[in-house]
Design a protein around this motif. Sequence first.
Motif, PDB file in Angstrom:
ATOM      1  N   LEU A   8       0.953  -1.108  -0.054  1.00 22.11           N
ATOM      2  CA  LEU A   8       0.080  -0.040  -0.140  1.00 22.11           C
ATOM      3  C   LEU A   8       0.879   1.263   0.103  1.00 22.11           C
ATOM      4  CD1 LEU A   8      -2.546  -0.973   2.784  1.00 22.11           C
ATOM      5  CD2 LEU A   8      -2.758  -1.381   0.325  1.00 22.11           C
ATOM      6  N   GLN A   9       0.482   2.357  -0.656  1.00 22.66           N
ATOM      7  CA  GLN A   9       1.248   3.475  -0.777  1.00 22.66           C
ATOM      8  C   GLN A   9       0.622   4.157   0.449  1.00 22.66           C
ATOM      9  OE1 GLN A   9       3.701   5.436  -1.063  1.00 22.66           O
ATOM     10  NE2 GLN A   9       3.806   5.081  -3.087  1.00 22.66           N
ATOM     11  N   SER A  10       1.212   5.129   1.161  1.00 21.08           N
ATOM     12  CA  SER A  10       0.986   6.020   2.385  1.00 21.08           C
ATOM     13  C   SER A  10       0.504   7.417   1.796  1.00 21.08           C
ATOM     14  CB  SER A  10       1.993   5.961   3.208  1.00 21.08           C
ATOM     15  OG  SER A  10       3.042   6.530   2.685  1.00 21.08           O
ATOM     16  N   ILE A 209      12.363 -15.214  -0.917  1.00 22.65           N
ATOM     17  CA  ILE A 209      12.624 -14.110  -2.056  1.00 22.65           C
ATOM     18  C   ILE A 209      11.123 -13.695  -2.275  1.00 22.65           C
ATOM     19  CG2 ILE A 209      12.768 -13.834  -4.394  1.00 22.65           C
ATOM     20  CD1 ILE A 209      14.959 -16.181  -4.297  1.00 22.65           C
ATOM     21  N   VAL A 210      10.880 -12.129  -2.091  1.00 24.59           N
ATOM     22  CA  VAL A 210       9.476 -11.685  -2.544  1.00 24.59           C
ATOM     23  C   VAL A 210       9.615 -10.766  -3.795  1.00 24.59           C
ATOM     24  CG1 VAL A 210       8.125  -9.690  -1.473  1.00 24.59           C
ATOM     25  CG2 VAL A 210       9.321 -11.367   0.131  1.00 24.59           C
ATOM     26  N   LEU A 211       8.788 -10.882  -4.475  1.00 26.22           N
ATOM     27  CA  LEU A 211       8.556 -10.067  -5.632  1.00 26.22           C
ATOM     28  C   LEU A 211       7.291  -9.339  -5.684  1.00 26.22           C
ATOM     29  CD1 LEU A 211      10.795 -12.031  -7.006  1.00 26.22           C
ATOM     30  CD2 LEU A 211      10.096 -11.676  -9.096  1.00 26.22           C
ATOM     31  N   GLY A 212       7.403  -8.168  -6.026  1.00 19.61           N
ATOM     32  CA  GLY A 212       6.122  -7.094  -5.696  1.00 19.61           C
ATOM     33  C   GLY A 212       6.401  -6.134  -6.885  1.00 19.61           C
ATOM     34  N   ALA A 213       5.161  -5.611  -7.425  1.00 23.46           N
ATOM     35  CA  ALA A 213       5.113  -4.672  -8.362  1.00 23.46           C
ATOM     36  C   ALA A 213       3.714  -4.014  -8.443  1.00 23.46           C
ATOM     37  CB  ALA A 213       5.368  -5.271  -9.836  1.00 23.46           C
ATOM     38  N   VAL A 214       3.480  -2.995  -9.244  1.00 20.21           N
ATOM     39  CA  VAL A 214       2.417  -2.369  -9.475  1.00 20.21           C
ATOM     40  C   VAL A 214       1.633  -3.451  -9.978  1.00 20.21           C
ATOM     41  CG1 VAL A 214       1.355  -0.846 -11.457  1.00 20.21           C
ATOM     42  CG2 VAL A 214       3.086   0.051 -10.129  1.00 20.21           C
ATOM     43  N   THR A 215       0.231  -3.298  -9.682  1.00 23.21           N
ATOM     44  CA  THR A 215      -0.905  -4.166  -9.654  1.00 23.21           C
ATOM     45  C   THR A 215      -2.094  -3.322 -10.096  1.00 23.21           C
ATOM     46  OG1 THR A 215      -0.053  -5.847  -8.262  1.00 23.21           O
ATOM     47  CG2 THR A 215      -2.380  -6.091  -9.000  1.00 23.21           C
ATOM     48  N   VAL A 216      -2.808  -3.556 -11.343  1.00 22.22           N
ATOM     49  CA  VAL A 216      -3.960  -3.187 -11.820  1.00 22.22           C
ATOM     50  C   VAL A 216      -4.840  -4.239 -12.098  1.00 22.22           C
ATOM     51  CG1 VAL A 216      -5.398  -1.363 -12.951  1.00 22.22           C
ATOM     52  CG2 VAL A 216      -2.851  -0.943 -12.293  1.00 22.22           C
ATOM     53  N   VAL A 217      -5.863  -4.685 -11.394  1.00 27.96           N
ATOM     54  CA  VAL A 217      -6.857  -5.589 -11.849  1.00 27.96           C
ATOM     55  C   VAL A 217      -8.128  -5.063 -11.963  1.00 27.96           C
ATOM     56  CG1 VAL A 217      -7.176  -6.445  -9.588  1.00 27.96           C
ATOM     57  CG2 VAL A 217      -7.550  -8.140 -11.312  1.00 27.96           C
ATOM     58  N   ARG A 303       6.960 -15.198  -1.382  1.00 25.92           N
ATOM     59  CA  ARG A 303       5.869 -14.041  -1.264  1.00 25.92           C
ATOM     60  C   ARG A 303       5.620 -13.461  -2.545  1.00 25.92           C
ATOM     61  NH1 ARG A 303       5.809  -8.821   1.607  1.00 25.92           N
ATOM     62  NH2 ARG A 303       7.774  -9.563   2.840  1.00 25.92           N
ATOM     63  N   VAL A 304       4.443 -13.134  -2.883  1.00 24.45           N
ATOM     64  CA  VAL A 304       3.904 -12.378  -4.212  1.00 24.45           C
ATOM     65  C   VAL A 304       3.329 -11.196  -3.480  1.00 24.45           C
ATOM     66  CG1 VAL A 304       2.440 -12.090  -6.178  1.00 24.45           C
ATOM     67  CG2 VAL A 304       3.554 -14.376  -5.691  1.00 24.45           C
ATOM     68  N   GLU A 305       3.767  -9.897  -3.727  1.00 29.05           N
ATOM     69  CA  GLU A 305       3.283  -8.919  -3.196  1.00 29.05           C
ATOM     70  C   GLU A 305       2.621  -7.984  -4.554  1.00 29.05           C
ATOM     71  OE1 GLU A 305       4.865  -6.540   0.227  1.00 29.05           O
ATOM     72  OE2 GLU A 305       5.315  -5.150  -1.335  1.00 29.05           O
ATOM     73  N   PHE A 306       1.383  -7.839  -4.294  1.00 33.29           N
ATOM     74  CA  PHE A 306       0.553  -6.983  -5.266  1.00 33.29           C
ATOM     75  C   PHE A 306       0.501  -5.581  -4.690  1.00 33.29           C
ATOM     76  CE2 PHE A 306      -1.916 -11.177  -5.636  1.00 33.29           C
ATOM     77  CZ  PHE A 306      -1.536 -11.290  -7.095  1.00 33.29           C
ATOM     78  N   GLY A 307       1.025  -4.704  -5.678  1.00 31.66           N
ATOM     79  CA  GLY A 307       1.408  -3.226  -5.277  1.00 31.66           C
ATOM     80  C   GLY A 307       0.175  -2.416  -5.748  1.00 31.66           C
ATOM     81  N   THR A 308       0.332  -1.186  -5.057  1.00 28.18           N
ATOM     82  CA  THR A 308      -0.701   0.027  -5.430  1.00 28.18           C
ATOM     83  C   THR A 308      -0.525   0.114  -6.911  1.00 28.18           C
ATOM     84  OG1 THR A 308      -1.463   2.047  -4.746  1.00 28.18           O
ATOM     85  CG2 THR A 308       1.086   1.715  -4.754  1.00 28.18           C
ATOM     86  N   PRO A 309      -1.717   0.708  -7.633  1.00 30.87           N
ATOM     87  CA  PRO A 309      -2.895   1.094  -7.146  1.00 30.87           C
ATOM     88  C   PRO A 309      -4.005  -0.028  -6.914  1.00 30.87           C
ATOM     89  CG  PRO A 309      -2.757   1.599  -9.413  1.00 30.87           C
ATOM     90  CD  PRO A 309      -1.498   0.933  -9.125  1.00 30.87           C
ATOM     91  N   HIS A 310      -3.611  -1.200  -7.280  1.00 29.31           N
ATOM     92  CA  HIS A 310      -4.312  -2.506  -7.162  1.00 29.31           C
ATOM     93  C   HIS A 310      -5.472  -2.942  -8.137  1.00 29.31           C
ATOM     94  CE1 HIS A 310      -2.937  -1.803  -2.799  1.00 29.31           C
ATOM     95  NE2 HIS A 310      -2.359  -2.914  -3.185  1.00 29.31           N
ATOM     96  N   GLY A 311      -6.107  -1.699  -8.564  1.00 31.07           N
ATOM     97  CA  GLY A 311      -7.307  -1.717  -9.594  1.00 31.07           C
ATOM     98  C   GLY A 311      -7.412  -0.196  -9.997  1.00 31.07           C
ATOM     99  N   LEU A 312      -8.285  -0.134 -10.787  1.00 30.95           N
ATOM    100  CA  LEU A 312      -8.944   1.117 -11.196  1.00 30.95           C
ATOM    101  C   LEU A 312      -9.246   2.157  -9.970  1.00 30.95           C
ATOM    102  CD1 LEU A 312     -10.806   0.127 -14.582  1.00 30.95           C
ATOM    103  CD2 LEU A 312      -8.547   0.862 -14.406  1.00 30.95           C
TER     104      LEU A 312
END
Length: 331
Positions: A8-10, A209-217, A303-312
């Motif tokens: 999450l972005q703060s 090992i954790v990979l995380g990135a911008v996510t838009v679903v 771990r998979v990390e779904f990053g902000t903004p997550h969706g529209l």
Amino acid sequence: MVEIGLGLQSDKPAGAYARLARSAEAAGFDVLTVFGDLMYQPPIFPLLEMAGATNRVRLGPACLNPYSMAPYEIAGQIAALDLASHGRAYLGLARGTWLDAVGLPQPRPLTALAEAAEVVGRLLSGDRTGYAGRMFTLQAGAALRYDRHRPRVPLLLGAWGPRGAALAGRIADEIKVGGSANPDMVAVMRERLRPGATAAGRDVAEIGIVLGAVTVVDTDGEAARARARTEVAMYLAVVADLDPTVTLPPGLVAEVSRLVAAGEHEAAGRLIPGDVLDRFAFSGTPGQVAKQAQALIDAGVHRVEFGTPHGLTDERGVDLLGTEVLPLLSR
């Protein structure tokens, strides 16, 4: 078991974090991370709010840095989070990015990270013997003047390169590759962790090992991917050169960077090919995002990390990730 997390972005008002955290925990997420990006709210505020709204998920900042925050203050903040969450905190450390904007030099980053982790660890454990490093010190007898929930919290280091990964192999519980959704990076990072793990007498398989990135679903997959392209355009120049498994079209990074600098973010995003997008973001329909995440799981991530903004919208994205993406994952 493989963990699935949300990053999450703060940038949200008070109350929003608690709502998102409750929804995420109810949906089955395992970890909630708050980014420590420059000029956003300090992550301790949303993390404490989420700690009070949840009972199970792990919580932590990814990442704090030892240039803008002294190690004793890092120790205090993570001790407070661990107390508020009843032992669910983790600490993420990284060298930090864009600190020149606030006039902070970043000398000897690996030394700074290693020594900061050492000082934090000593303060949390109550070690009063003192420490004399090249950058940070503790006088003998120096100690935190309050109770801690645990004498140690799990440590995550944010790093891409071989030297940073080797340090993580030596001292960390996890390493995070931020801005990547590329399953080919898992094997790369495992080998980069190995020298440090071996030197410390550790089994490299113990380091997550954790990979995380911008996510838009979104159910509108094309709209989701268009939004993700715009987001990725803003950091492609930073991460593209860090991934040795990706070959980009000639001139792509330069032209994307030029358009971003001119404020033409959407135009920059439209230049990013689909296969490149999939290396640096999770995007599309729930089925498409689940397929990307499953590829990382199959490659061996912790771990998979779904990053902000997550969706529209953030809440819509978190809802879809929880109700339509998580059920498709085999872990």
